[in-house]
Design a protein around this motif. Structure first.
Motif, PDB file in Angstrom:
ATOM      1  N   LEU A 390     -14.181 -11.444 -11.720  1.00 21.73           N
ATOM      2  CA  LEU A 390     -14.471 -12.420 -12.764  1.00 21.73           C
ATOM      3  C   LEU A 390     -15.386 -11.801 -13.817  1.00 21.73           C
ATOM      4  N   GLY A 391     -15.030 -11.996 -15.075  1.00 21.27           N
ATOM      5  CA  GLY A 391     -15.827 -11.445 -16.151  1.00 21.27           C
ATOM      6  C   GLY A 391     -15.421 -10.051 -16.571  1.00 21.27           C
ATOM      7  N   THR A 392     -14.407  -9.481 -15.931  1.00 19.15           N
ATOM      8  CA  THR A 392     -13.888  -8.163 -16.323  1.00 19.15           C
ATOM      9  C   THR A 392     -12.469  -8.316 -16.860  1.00 19.15           C
ATOM     10  N   GLY A 393     -11.958  -7.256 -17.436  1.00 17.85           N
ATOM     11  CA  GLY A 393     -10.606  -7.288 -17.968  1.00 17.85           C
ATOM     12  C   GLY A 393      -9.541  -6.912 -16.967  1.00 17.85           C
ATOM     13  N   PHE A 394      -9.935  -6.663 -15.708  1.00 18.93           N
ATOM     14  CA  PHE A 394      -8.969  -6.286 -14.683  1.00 18.93           C
ATOM     15  C   PHE A 394      -8.390  -7.538 -14.033  1.00 18.93           C
ATOM     16  N   SER A 395      -7.088  -7.540 -13.835  1.00 21.59           N
ATOM     17  CA  SER A 395      -6.420  -8.670 -13.200  1.00 21.59           C
ATOM     18  C   SER A 395      -6.295  -8.416 -11.701  1.00 21.59           C
ATOM     19  N   THR A 396      -6.073  -9.491 -10.961  1.00 19.83           N
ATOM     20  CA  THR A 396      -5.843  -9.331  -9.528  1.00 19.83           C
ATOM     21  C   THR A 396      -4.558  -8.561  -9.262  1.00 19.83           C
ATOM     22  N   SER A 397      -3.583  -8.664 -10.167  1.00 19.40           N
ATOM     23  CA  SER A 397      -2.332  -7.921  -9.973  1.00 19.40           C
ATOM     24  C   SER A 397      -2.567  -6.419 -10.065  1.00 19.40           C
ATOM     25  N   THR A 398      -3.524  -6.004 -10.901  1.00 17.51           N
ATOM     26  CA  THR A 398      -3.861  -4.572 -10.983  1.00 17.51           C
ATOM     27  C   THR A 398      -4.403  -4.080  -9.650  1.00 17.51           C
ATOM     28  N   PHE A 399      -5.332  -4.844  -9.057  1.00 22.56           N
ATOM     29  CA  PHE A 399      -5.894  -4.412  -7.776  1.00 22.56           C
ATOM     30  C   PHE A 399      -4.880  -4.542  -6.650  1.00 22.56           C
ATOM     31  N   LYS A 400      -3.953  -5.478  -6.765  1.00 25.29           N
ATOM     32  CA  LYS A 400      -2.907  -5.550  -5.747  1.00 25.29           C
ATOM     33  C   LYS A 400      -2.016  -4.314  -5.821  1.00 25.29           C
ATOM     34  N   THR A 401      -1.722  -3.836  -7.032  1.00 31.19           N
ATOM     35  CA  THR A 401      -0.942  -2.604  -7.173  1.00 31.19           C
ATOM     36  C   THR A 401      -1.699  -1.420  -6.585  1.00 31.19           C
ATOM     37  N   VAL A 402      -3.006  -1.336  -6.852  1.00 29.55           N
ATOM     38  CA  VAL A 402      -3.828  -0.270  -6.272  1.00 29.55           C
ATOM     39  C   VAL A 402      -3.788  -0.339  -4.750  1.00 29.55           C
ATOM     40  N   ALA A 403      -3.942  -1.553  -4.209  1.00 27.87           N
ATOM     41  CA  ALA A 403      -3.944  -1.714  -2.751  1.00 27.87           C
ATOM     42  C   ALA A 403      -2.611  -1.305  -2.142  1.00 27.87           C
ATOM     43  N   MET A 404      -1.502  -1.664  -2.779  1.00 25.06           N
ATOM     44  CA  MET A 404      -0.187  -1.311  -2.236  1.00 25.06           C
ATOM     45  C   MET A 404       0.019   0.203  -2.235  1.00 25.06           C
ATOM     46  N   HIS A 405      -0.426   0.881  -3.294  1.00 29.63           N
ATOM     47  CA  HIS A 405      -0.322   2.345  -3.320  1.00 29.63           C
ATOM     48  C   HIS A 405      -1.139   2.958  -2.180  1.00 29.63           C
ATOM     49  N   LEU A 406      -2.355   2.456  -1.964  1.00 32.63           N
ATOM     50  CA  LEU A 406      -3.197   3.019  -0.905  1.00 32.63           C
ATOM     51  C   LEU A 406      -2.654   2.686   0.482  1.00 32.63           C
ATOM     52  N   LEU A 407      -2.132   1.464   0.653  1.00 31.14           N
ATOM     53  CA  LEU A 407      -1.543   1.100   1.945  1.00 31.14           C
ATOM     54  C   LEU A 407      -0.319   1.941   2.262  1.00 31.14           C
ATOM     55  N   ASN A 408       0.333   2.429   1.222  1.00 32.05           N
ATOM     56  CA  ASN A 408       1.501   3.278   1.417  1.00 32.05           C
ATOM     57  C   ASN A 408       1.103   4.736   1.640  1.00 32.05           C
ATOM     58  N   THR A 409      -0.197   5.027   1.494  1.00 31.03           N
ATOM     59  CA  THR A 409      -0.693   6.399   1.620  1.00 31.03           C
ATOM     60  C   THR A 409      -1.619   6.572   2.819  1.00 31.03           C
ATOM     61  N   ILE A 410      -2.587   5.673   2.950  1.00 34.76           N
ATOM     62  CA  ILE A 410      -3.553   5.739   4.057  1.00 34.76           C
ATOM     63  C   ILE A 410      -2.974   5.000   5.253  1.00 34.76           C
ATOM     64  N   PRO A 411      -2.944   5.594   6.437  1.00 32.99           N
ATOM     65  CA  PRO A 411      -2.390   4.914   7.626  1.00 32.99           C
ATOM     66  C   PRO A 411      -3.070   3.564   7.854  1.00 32.99           C
ATOM     67  N   VAL A 412      -2.288   2.587   8.280  1.00 33.88           N
ATOM     68  CA  VAL A 412      -2.835   1.244   8.492  1.00 33.88           C
ATOM     69  C   VAL A 412      -3.910   1.244   9.571  1.00 33.88           C
ATOM     70  N   SER A 413      -3.882   2.219  10.460  1.00 29.86           N
ATOM     71  CA  SER A 413      -4.922   2.307  11.493  1.00 29.86           C
ATOM     72  C   SER A 413      -6.293   2.610  10.898  1.00 29.86           C
ATOM     73  N   SER A 414      -6.318   3.088   9.666  1.00 33.14           N
ATOM     74  CA  SER A 414      -7.587   3.401   9.003  1.00 33.14           C
ATOM     75  C   SER A 414      -8.094   2.252   8.140  1.00 33.14           C
ATOM     76  N   TRP A 415      -7.473   1.065   8.288  1.00 31.56           N
ATOM     77  CA  TRP A 415      -7.910  -0.107   7.526  1.00 31.56           C
ATOM     78  C   TRP A 415      -8.602  -1.114   8.441  1.00 31.56           C
ATOM     79  N   SER A 416      -9.224  -0.649   9.498  1.00 38.38           N
ATOM     80  CA  SER A 416      -9.906  -1.571  10.404  1.00 38.38           C
ATOM     81  C   SER A 416     -11.160  -2.116   9.728  1.00 38.38           C
ATOM     82  N   ARG A 417     -11.725  -3.155  10.340  1.00 40.27           N
ATOM     83  CA  ARG A 417     -12.940  -3.754   9.773  1.00 40.27           C
ATOM     84  C   ARG A 417     -14.105  -2.778   9.793  1.00 40.27           C
ATOM     85  N   ARG A 418     -14.106  -1.863  10.746  1.00 40.58           N
ATOM     86  CA  ARG A 418     -15.167  -0.854  10.789  1.00 40.58           C
ATOM     87  C   ARG A 418     -15.159   0.003   9.528  1.00 40.58           C
TER      88      ARG A 418
END
Length: 501
Positions: A390-418
């Motif tokens: 909120l208050g920035t020019g970045f949209s949630t769709s931009t960060f969703k695109t970033v997240a999808m690229h990283l999820l396709n690169t970093i193994p899902v086992s490395s996305w734990s809460r730790r």
């Protein structure tokens, strides 16, 4: 020079601390921290060079340094080290008394299970304070309400399908939950909009011909759906194309798709929206949920927006959009106005349909959920960033695109809460790298690592990469603003790590 030497000493100390901490961590986490150390060292070297070349006064020098994103990266890594040290101290064995040595193995196993159950929550509370609890409750609320909405809209469509079974109107297909609420991370929290896409199949005797935008205009925003008559001689006694007696039936306004829901020969989004709204209004009393909710149709030219209020006064906002499928793929032409969804309000002709990737996106997140362990934090990352955008020019769709690229690169086992804090920083660094290059690739075009269960049109694989940051290439002012806002996001994330808000 004193500032330069102090900063260099600080970074050297941080890197040494990282190496000490790595000795107590597992191999994967250690490897990741070593990468952080290398990136931090490189970033600080660049910052030191800039500071040495600067002729600014002492006050101006400190102010300029404070605006550099690398400084905030230093602070962010310090926070990570503090948290890791806390975790190590929690895991360190305490001296045991002789009485403890004689305790049974079953007591030990019970204690281990209790620690495992509390581990994720105990880890998040000092990291994000009450904010983590709010995110957790929001996710649970989204999951429950999504199921309620899907059931309600399914019942509504069953009533409408029965009423339209012998008509020449579009055939309503089962609704598909799309958007952040059905992906599990809505940025709106309690005020989430539950969006569903209802595919429209052509009625008997008709067919759709999709007229997509040209390759230079992809992703297509001005596509059209042409309605044409289809030969049904093989399965119908009356064919609109070849039987004169069927021509009179087709020309009746009440029975004709082309006369009621088209402008010229093209499906009209606004006419479809009004037609569907009228159907819902007339059919609501036949719904079993009418006893539990009062329903109000909200004004909308390109969809059917419903406000459902229960006896306690709590409301659900449901947005039903309409789509025409591209072949057998997960890509649709949608009635939703993409400019309006992005916060822009420009005129769109009523016969234009926007290319939508919403179904493919929700399928991607479901694919990740099937592959991921139970404590995966990728949705929490999106929820947290949605709160600080909120208050920035970045949209949630931009960060969703970033997240999808990283999820396709970093193994899902490395996305734990730790590793939540590491993934948050990864997302910011990925965004920063895209801003440096003025390039963020669209996820669904020319992506060779697409999961097999996501079906894309063949043209998507051969299409050129689409740069979502194209507008930054020739607009230095917009690029400088985006860089400043990325710095602001780093500050806000650091505050979240320190203070939980």
């Amino acid at each position: 020079m004193a500032t330069t030497a102090s900063l260099a000493l600080l970074v050297q100390s941080i890197i040494q601390l990282l190496q000490m901490v790595c000795n107590e961590l597992d191999e994967a986490t250690c490897s990741h921290l070593q990468q952080y150390a290398q990136q931090l060292s490189q970033a600080t070297t660049r910052l030191l060079q800039e500071m040495q070349q600067s002729a600014l006064a002492w006050g101006d020098l400190l102010f300029a340094a404070s605006q550099q994103w690398q400084v905030w990266a230093v602070v962010g890594v310090l926070v990570l080290i503090v948290r890791l040290c806390q975790r190590l101290s929690e895991r360190s064995p305490q001296p045991a008394s002789s009485g403890a040595e004689d305790s049974s193995s079953s007591d030990t196993e019970c204690g281990e299970r209790q620690r495992e159950r509390k581990d994720s929550g105990d880890y998040e509370r000092p990291l994000f304070g009450s904010f983590a609890g709010r995110v957790r409750l929001s996710a649970q609320r989204l999951a429950y309400r999504s199921r309620v909405v899907e059931e309600l809209v399914g019942d509504l469509l069953a009533v409408l399908q029965k009423r339209l079974s012998n008509s020449f109107f579009p055939v309503l297909q089962p609704a598909i939950g799309v958007g952040s609420a059905f992906e599990g991370w809505s940025p709106c929290g309690r005020d989430a909009v539950y969006r569903l896409l209802v595919p429209l199949k052509p009625p008997r005797g008709h067919s759709y011909r999709l007229e997509l935008g040209t390759a230079a205009e992809m992703p297509a925003k001005d596509s059209r759906v042409r309605v044409e008559l289809a030969c049904t001689c093989a399965r119908e006694q009356l064919c609109f194309l070849h039987h004169p007696e069927a021509e009179e039936l087709r020309r009746k306004p009440a029975a004709s798709l082309q006369h009621t829901l088209c402008t010229g020969s093209y499906l009209d989004v606004q006419k479809i929206a009004q037609w569907f709204q009228d159907l819902v209004t007339s059919a609501w009393q036949d719904m079993p949920q009418a006893r539990c909710y009062s329903m109000k149709v909200l004004p909308s030219k390109r969809s059917c927006k419903l406000q459902l209020t229960d006896a306690s006064g709590k409301s659900l906002l449901v947005d039903i959009v309409f789509g025409v499928q591209q072949g057998d793929s997960d890509i649709f032409l949608s009635s939703q106005d993409t400019t309006e969804a992005a916060g822009e309000y420009t005129f769109s002709p009523s016969t234009t349909w926007a290319e939508s990737y919403a179904v493919a996106e929700v399928k991607f997140f479901r694919h990740v959920a099937r592959q991921a362990p139970h404590d995966t934090s990728h949705l929490k990352c999106l929820q947290l960033f949605a709160a600080i955008l909120l208050g920035t020019g970045f949209s949630t769709s931009t960060f969703k695109t970033v997240a999808m690229h990283l999820l396709n690169t970093i193994p899902v086992s490395s996305w734990s809460r730790r590793e939540l804090h590491m993934r948050l920083q990864d997302m910011l660094w990925y965004l920063r790298g895209c801003l440096d290059d003025k390039r963020l690739d669209h996820f669904f075009f020319a992506n060779e690592n697409m999961p097999e269960d996501i079906i894309l049109p063949p043209a998507f694989q051969t299409a050129p990469l689409i740069n979502l940051f194209q507008h930054l290439l020739h607009n230095p002012a917009a690029h400088a603003k985006a860089m400043r806002e990325a710095d602001k996001l780093q500050e806000q994330l650091t505050a979240l790590l320190f203070y939980g808000h």
